[in-house]
Design an enzyme around this catalytic site. Structure first.
Site, PDB file in Angstrom:
ATOM      1  N   GLU A  92       0.826  -1.211   0.000  1.00  0.00           N
ATOM      2  CA  GLU A  92       0.000   0.000   0.000  1.00  0.00           C
ATOM      3  C   GLU A  92       0.857   1.257   0.000  1.00  0.00           C
ATOM      4  O   GLU A  92       0.554   2.238  -0.681  1.00  0.00           O
ATOM      5  CB  GLU A  92      -0.939   0.020   1.217  1.00  0.00           C
ATOM      6  CG  GLU A  92      -1.954  -1.114   1.258  1.00  0.00           C
ATOM      7  CD  GLU A  92      -3.024  -1.030   0.177  1.00  0.00           C
ATOM      8  OE1 GLU A  92      -3.029  -0.059  -0.592  1.00  0.00           O
ATOM      9  OE2 GLU A  92      -3.857  -1.963   0.108  1.00  0.00           O
ATOM     10  N   ARG A 142       0.798   3.795  -3.250  1.00  0.00           N
ATOM     11  CA  ARG A 142       0.174   5.103  -2.996  1.00  0.00           C
ATOM     12  C   ARG A 142       1.211   6.200  -2.751  1.00  0.00           C
ATOM     13  O   ARG A 142       1.118   7.286  -3.312  1.00  0.00           O
ATOM     14  CB  ARG A 142      -0.771   5.021  -1.790  1.00  0.00           C
ATOM     15  CG  ARG A 142      -1.877   3.996  -1.987  1.00  0.00           C
ATOM     16  CD  ARG A 142      -2.888   4.026  -0.855  1.00  0.00           C
ATOM     17  NE  ARG A 142      -3.659   2.780  -0.820  1.00  0.00           N
ATOM     18  CZ  ARG A 142      -4.907   2.664  -0.392  1.00  0.00           C
ATOM     19  NH1 ARG A 142      -5.544   3.723   0.058  1.00  0.00           N
ATOM     20  NH2 ARG A 142      -5.517   1.502  -0.370  1.00  0.00           N
ATOM     21  N   ASP A 163      -5.160  -9.901  -8.155  1.00  0.00           N
ATOM     22  CA  ASP A 163      -5.493  -9.022  -9.285  1.00  0.00           C
ATOM     23  C   ASP A 163      -4.305  -8.341  -9.961  1.00  0.00           C
ATOM     24  O   ASP A 163      -4.035  -8.539 -11.147  1.00  0.00           O
ATOM     25  CB  ASP A 163      -6.539  -7.971  -8.854  1.00  0.00           C
ATOM     26  CG  ASP A 163      -6.191  -7.255  -7.545  1.00  0.00           C
ATOM     27  OD1 ASP A 163      -5.153  -7.567  -6.936  1.00  0.00           O
ATOM     28  OD2 ASP A 163      -6.967  -6.360  -7.138  1.00  0.00           O
ATOM     29  N   GLU A 178     -11.876   0.795 -10.321  1.00  0.00           N
ATOM     30  CA  GLU A 178     -11.528  -0.111 -11.433  1.00  0.00           C
ATOM     31  C   GLU A 178     -12.397   0.055 -12.685  1.00  0.00           C
ATOM     32  O   GLU A 178     -11.876   0.041 -13.813  1.00  0.00           O
ATOM     33  CB  GLU A 178     -11.546  -1.574 -10.970  1.00  0.00           C
ATOM     34  CG  GLU A 178     -10.417  -1.935 -10.008  1.00  0.00           C
ATOM     35  CD  GLU A 178     -10.635  -1.437  -8.587  1.00  0.00           C
ATOM     36  OE1 GLU A 178     -11.796  -1.075  -8.250  1.00  0.00           O
ATOM     37  OE2 GLU A 178      -9.666  -1.390  -7.806  1.00  0.00           O
ATOM     38  N   THR A 185      -0.760   0.711 -10.286  1.00  0.00           N
ATOM     39  CA  THR A 185      -2.077   0.194  -9.919  1.00  0.00           C
ATOM     40  C   THR A 185      -2.853   1.164  -9.030  1.00  0.00           C
ATOM     41  O   THR A 185      -4.001   0.919  -8.697  1.00  0.00           O
ATOM     42  CB  THR A 185      -1.955  -1.209  -9.269  1.00  0.00           C
ATOM     43  OG1 THR A 185      -3.246  -1.800  -9.209  1.00  0.00           O
ATOM     44  CG2 THR A 185      -1.333  -1.135  -7.887  1.00  0.00           C
TER      45      THR A 185
HETATM   46  C1  DMJ Z   1      -6.222   0.587  -4.898  1.00  0.00           C
HETATM   47  O1  DMJ Z   1      -5.425   0.766  -3.797  1.00  0.00           O
HETATM   48  C2  DMJ Z   1      -5.491  -0.056  -6.019  1.00  0.00           C
HETATM   49  O2  DMJ Z   1      -6.149   0.155  -7.207  1.00  0.00           O
HETATM   50  C3  DMJ Z   1      -5.259  -1.517  -5.813  1.00  0.00           C
HETATM   51  O3  DMJ Z   1      -4.673  -2.119  -6.920  1.00  0.00           O
HETATM   52  C4  DMJ Z   1      -6.579  -2.201  -5.544  1.00  0.00           C
HETATM   53  N1  DMJ Z   1      -7.280  -1.556  -4.486  1.00  0.00           N
HETATM   54  C5  DMJ Z   1      -7.447  -0.142  -4.499  1.00  0.00           C
HETATM   55  C6  DMJ Z   1      -8.624   0.358  -5.284  1.00  0.00           C
HETATM   56  O4  DMJ Z   1      -9.691  -0.436  -5.347  1.00  0.00           O
END
Ligand code: DMJ
Length: 658
Positions: free
Chosen positions: A289, A293, A422, A557, A646
């Site tokens: 995370e 982020r 994912d 998403e 992501t």
């Molecule tokens: C985000 O932190 C990122 O997109 C991660 O890959 C999946 N979860 C959240 C959003 O849903």
């Protein structure tokens, strides 16, 4: 003139003057006395005495009947007055809520949950179907994609400008509910969309880009007032939540502000980064995370602005995260103490999730390129090489857990493209793109995994034959799909754009439709966290949602995929779908005092049940992708020059010379 009428009811009405007692108690005596009688006396006292005398002359039965009738009329009058019923319902619920939990907002109409779950099991009559269809957002049977006129966000923004400060969160929700009603009323009046009618008028009276900027400003207003410098806003209670204690929302949102050209907001945030942000803290952070982020957010902001403040901070946090890789297997631990330089797995296991350890590569690789310090890239490349060779995959699909001691997959036999796996698939493709399409092992793993998806996880729903991606558990297929899987249409489209087979784009389009239906088939027009698709012939609807899965966390998403699909196809329906979703976020998750909240129940438009949390990715990802979706400028973060991590932070595709 005096006129006496007798009817076969024991009821007497005297209008004035002459008191004629009924000749028989089983008759109604209606006495009409006109001016012409010559005895008209209309003094107040006389009228009072005369009425009282008349009343006394009635039999007990007559009096009781009169009282009963008057009472009945009163009750009917009250019951048919909507404002009064609303009021009473509200009171009843408030009384209940206050007993239950003093911090719950007022519910305007509550029906027992189960009542609504009991969807008819027998086919409905056409009129019932119509009624239900009218209540649905979007296309029942995949037809009506037209949005309704009446832009809630406009109404709310106007309102905010002249808004009185609201007293508390409870009032804030009441305010929202009123806005929802008004919007609904407005929407019901005009069925033709203002923005784009069939045939695609190119005139856009509503500035969608500005609507996204408004949404961002509104989210930021809440964050600034109640959570400045904290990780997450709690918009209902006007407070904040801490996760890592590193200003997560502020950092995640930096590049969004830059892209949306919100200069004032960006400058304030930058000042906070330069004066307040310190990673020298005795705090445990999650490696994945904080990489996607914080490290990702700082790196992309550095690229967009050229300001080395952000690169220095990126280097600082990247270095502090490195102890995570000190494990027997070199598969990183999930948690790192960035102050002490120690790392550890979660308390209950020595496993990490596969998505976590394989979705930090774009960021660490870029950090190496920028700093010319190869250690970051070496650490994450080693993880990929190990995972590449591991036993336990099925047709390229990976299990969800990996052990940090043994370096082996655990919980074998379970495969999903949702939570815990994912972004493994997403980062295979994106690393290949980032590195100039040279690292063939990454591409091979990606292509093989897609074959695995097609072979094992791809099915069609009933009755509308929506293509969806389910899960596999020890050979048993489950038609369960997380909203998280909706990254896949975008990733497939990106691959096709970068030269992978055209059939990837076809699959992307089909899955995009499904992801949109996960919104459109819900009563709020917002997707739940997880759906189950119906596969048996004769199902009434394609999608079932379990009680525990009805929440919406403001996730990105689907909007992300809409952005890719629009960029590559220029099909305006993707924009319209996104616009519909944005309006529903405004309708059901916007808190009038500032911020947006995740909700518990996407199936109840009357009371979606706020969770009192605005996730940082709503600003970092969801709003950014909305903006990019509505932007006409393909050079705004060209997908030939950038690859998004992501968490929606754009990083440059490396120049081919490297
Ligand atoms: C985000 O932190 C990122 O997109 C991660 O890959 C999946 N979860 C959240 C959003 O849903």
């Amino acid at each position: 003139m005096t006129e006496t009428k007798h009817c076969a009811y024991d009821f007497t009405v005297g209008w004035a003057g002459d008191m004629n007692p009924p000749s028989r108690t089983d008759f109604v005596s209606l006495t009409l006395t006109g001016q012409g009688s010559g005895i008209y006396n209309n003094s107040k006292q006389w009228r009072r005495q005369s009425c009282w005398r008349k009343w006394k002359l009635l039999s007990r039965l007559q009096r009781n009947l009169i009282l009963f009738t008057v009472a009945l009329m009163l009750v009917c009058g009250i019951a048919t007055n909507p404002s009064v019923t609303e009021h009473f319902r509200g009171l009843a619920v408030v009384a209940k809520e206050e007993g239950d939990h003093a911090l719950k907002p007022v519910i305007h109409e509550v029906q027992p949950e189960l009542d609504k779950l009991n969807r008819p099991l027998v086919p409905e009559s056409p009129s019932e179907k119509q009624k239900r269809a009218a209540h649905k957002r979007g296309p029942p049977g995949l037809q009506n994609r037209l949005q309704k006129k009446g832009n809630v966000s406009d109404t709310q923004v106007e309102k905010e400008e002249g808004e009185k400060p609201l007293v508390n969160w409870r009032v804030a929700m009441i305010d929202q509910a009123t806005e929802r009603r008004t919007a609904k009323e407005a929407a019901n009046k005009v069925d033709v969309p203002e923005v784009e009618q069939e045939g695609h008028s190119h005139k856009e009276p509503v500035d969608r880009l500005e609507a996204v900027r408004d949404a961002f400003r509104h989210a930021w207003k809440g964050y600034k007032e109640f959570a400045w410098g904290k990780d997450e806003l709690r918009p209902m209670s006007k407070s904040y939540g801490e996760w890592f204690g590193l200003g997560l929302t502020l950092i995640d949102a930096l590049d969004t502000m830059w892209i949306l050209n919100l200069k004032k907001e960006f400058e304030e945030a930058k000042t906070w980064v330069s004066t307040e942000l310190s990673f020298d803290k005795d705090v445990d952070v999650n490696l994945f995370e904080s990489t996607i982020r914080i490290l990702g957010g700082l790196l992309s902001t550095y690229h967009l602005t050229g300001d080395t403040l952000f690169l220095d901070k990126a280097k600082d946090i990247g270095t502090r995260l490195m102890p995570a890789f000190n494990t027997p297997s070199k598969i990183p631990y999930s948690d790192v103490n960035i102050g002490k330089g120690t790392a550890h797995p979660p308390r209950w296991t020595s496993d990490s999730t596969v998505a976590e350890v394989t979705s930090i590569q774009l960021e660490f690789r870029e950090l190496s390129r920028l700093t010319q310090d190869t250690r970051y890239q070496a650490a994450v490349d080693e993880v990929m090489q190990k995972v590449h060779k591991l036993e336990g995959k099925q047709d390229g699909l990976v299990p969800m857990f990996i052990n940090t001691n043994s370096g082996q997959f655990t919980h074998l036999g379970m495969f999903t493209l949702g939570a815990r796996a994912d972004s493994y698939y997403e980062y295979l493709l994106k690393q290949w793109i980032q590195g100039g399409k040279k690292e063939t092992a990454l591409l091979e793993d990606y292509l093989q995994a897609l074959e695995g998806v097609k072979k094992n996880l791809l099915k069609k729903s009933s009755p509308n034959r929506l293509t969806f991606v389910g899960e596999l558990s020890h050979g048993r297929f489950s038609p369960k799909m997380d909203h998280l899987v909706c990254f896949l249409p975008g990733t497939l489209a990106l691959g096709a754009h970068h030269g992978l087979p055209a059939e990837h784009m076809e699959l992307a389009k089909q899955l995009m439709e499904t992801c949109f239906q996960m919104y459109a088939q819900m009563e709020t027009g917002l997707s739940p966290e997880i759906v189950h698709f119906n596969m048996h012939e004769g199902s009434i609807g394609d999608v079932d949602v379990k009680l525990a899965d009805r929440h919406n966390l403001l996730r990105p998403e689907t909007v992300e995929s809409l952005f890719y699909l629009y960029r590559f196809t220029k099909d305006r329906k993707y924009r319209d779908w996104g616009w519909e979703i944005l309006q529903n976020f405004n309708k059901y998750t916007k808190v009038s005092t500032g911020g947006y909240t995740s909700i518990n129940n996407v199936r109840d438009p009357e009371y979606p049940s706020p969770r009192d949390k605005m996730e940082s990715f709503f600003l970092g990802e969801t709003l950014k992708y909305f903006y990019l979706l509505f932007s006409d400028d393909p050079e705004l973060l060209s997908l030939d020059k950038y690859v998004f991590n992501t968490e929606a932070h754009p990083l440059p595709i490396w120049p081919t010379a490297q």
